[in-house]
Design a protein around this motif. Structure first.
Motif, PDB file in Angstrom:
ATOM      1  N   GLU A  97      46.884  68.324  36.591  1.00  0.00           N
ATOM      2  CA  GLU A  97      45.848  67.761  35.607  1.00  0.00           C
ATOM      3  C   GLU A  97      44.916  68.634  34.962  1.00  0.00           C
ATOM      4  OE1 GLU A  97      45.342  63.134  36.778  1.00  0.00           O
ATOM      5  OE2 GLU A  97      44.327  64.665  38.090  1.00  0.00           O
ATOM      6  N   ARG A 154      39.428  59.005  36.508  1.00  0.00           N
ATOM      7  CA  ARG A 154      40.393  58.507  37.377  1.00  0.00           C
ATOM      8  C   ARG A 154      39.748  58.332  38.725  1.00  0.00           C
ATOM      9  NH1 ARG A 154      43.536  60.910  40.793  1.00  0.00           N
ATOM     10  NH2 ARG A 154      43.376  62.978  39.963  1.00  0.00           N
ATOM     11  N   GLU A 197      40.113  54.563  40.362  1.00  0.00           N
ATOM     12  CA  GLU A 197      40.645  54.232  41.505  1.00  0.00           C
ATOM     13  C   GLU A 197      39.722  53.908  42.654  1.00  0.00           C
ATOM     14  OE1 GLU A 197      42.463  57.950  42.840  1.00  0.00           O
ATOM     15  OE2 GLU A 197      44.009  57.986  41.337  1.00  0.00           O
TER      16      GLU A 197
END
Length: 194
Positions: free
Chosen positions: A73, A90, A94
């Motif tokens: 990423e 993210r 999460e």
């Protein structure tokens, strides 16, 4: 003549990881592992060693699963700050998700439960954090070289701040019923990159 294993050690390791991740080290007994993995106590010891050795192997497996994704990423060509922002967001998403709320982060859980008194677990936690901090630092250095990050910002300090934030997000996300708490913290931290 040696008997062949009647179970898949890789599948058993993954299953042990999931049990340790859900319950923690201390709350998981060898009996729990034997029942959850569906193998005999002797097979468990012969294949993985002690409960502690199995836990450390589970930590290693978790790192193998997580680290390459993060590196991929953060090392994409082109503008870098969007990738850094996406990684932090993210982590926040999460942390607020129902499954993550229940389990938290395996490394963060280990840092809180074992690292203060278990040198082998603490080493793995440090390695995991380095595997997060290093690509963040590299990405921020690239962002600065590309003119995305102001020259007066310290990429190393920012990477460390993001590491601490992301680990804190994991703790707060596990304990809080308010997903906005982690999302707002992430956005405030990301504002420091402007």
């Amino acid at each position: 003549m040696a008997r062949t294993k009647e179970f898949d050690p890789e599948a058993a390791l993954q299953s042990a990881l999931e049990l340790f991740w859900r319950r923690g080290y201390e709350a998981t007994s060898v009996t729990d592992l034997v029942e959850h993995l569906g193998i005999g106590r002797a097979s468990l010891y012969a294949t993985f060693g002690s409960k502690h050795e199995l836990y450390l192997k589970a930590m290693d497996r978790y790192a193998e699963m997580r680290d390459p994704i993060l590196l991929a990423e953060l090392s994409q060509p082109g503008p870098t700050l969007p990738a850094v922002r996406a990684v932090v967001r993210r982590f926040a998403a999460e942390a607020a998700s129902p499954q993550r709320r229940q389990n938290g982060c395996f490394v963060t859980n280990t840092a809180a439960e074992l690292a203060p008194h278990d040198p082998a677990a603490a080493r793995r936690v440090e390695i995991s954090w380095e595997h997060l901090e290093t690509p963040l630092h590299s990405a921020l250095v690239r962002a600065q070289a590309q003119g995305e990050l102001p020259e007066d910002r310290d990429p190393r300090a920012l990477a460390r701040m993001l590491l601490v934030l992301m680990q804190g997000i994991r703790i707060v996300g596990k304990a809080s019923n308010d997903p906005a708490r982690v999302r707002d913290a992430a956005e405030q931290a990301l504002a420091l990159l402007d």
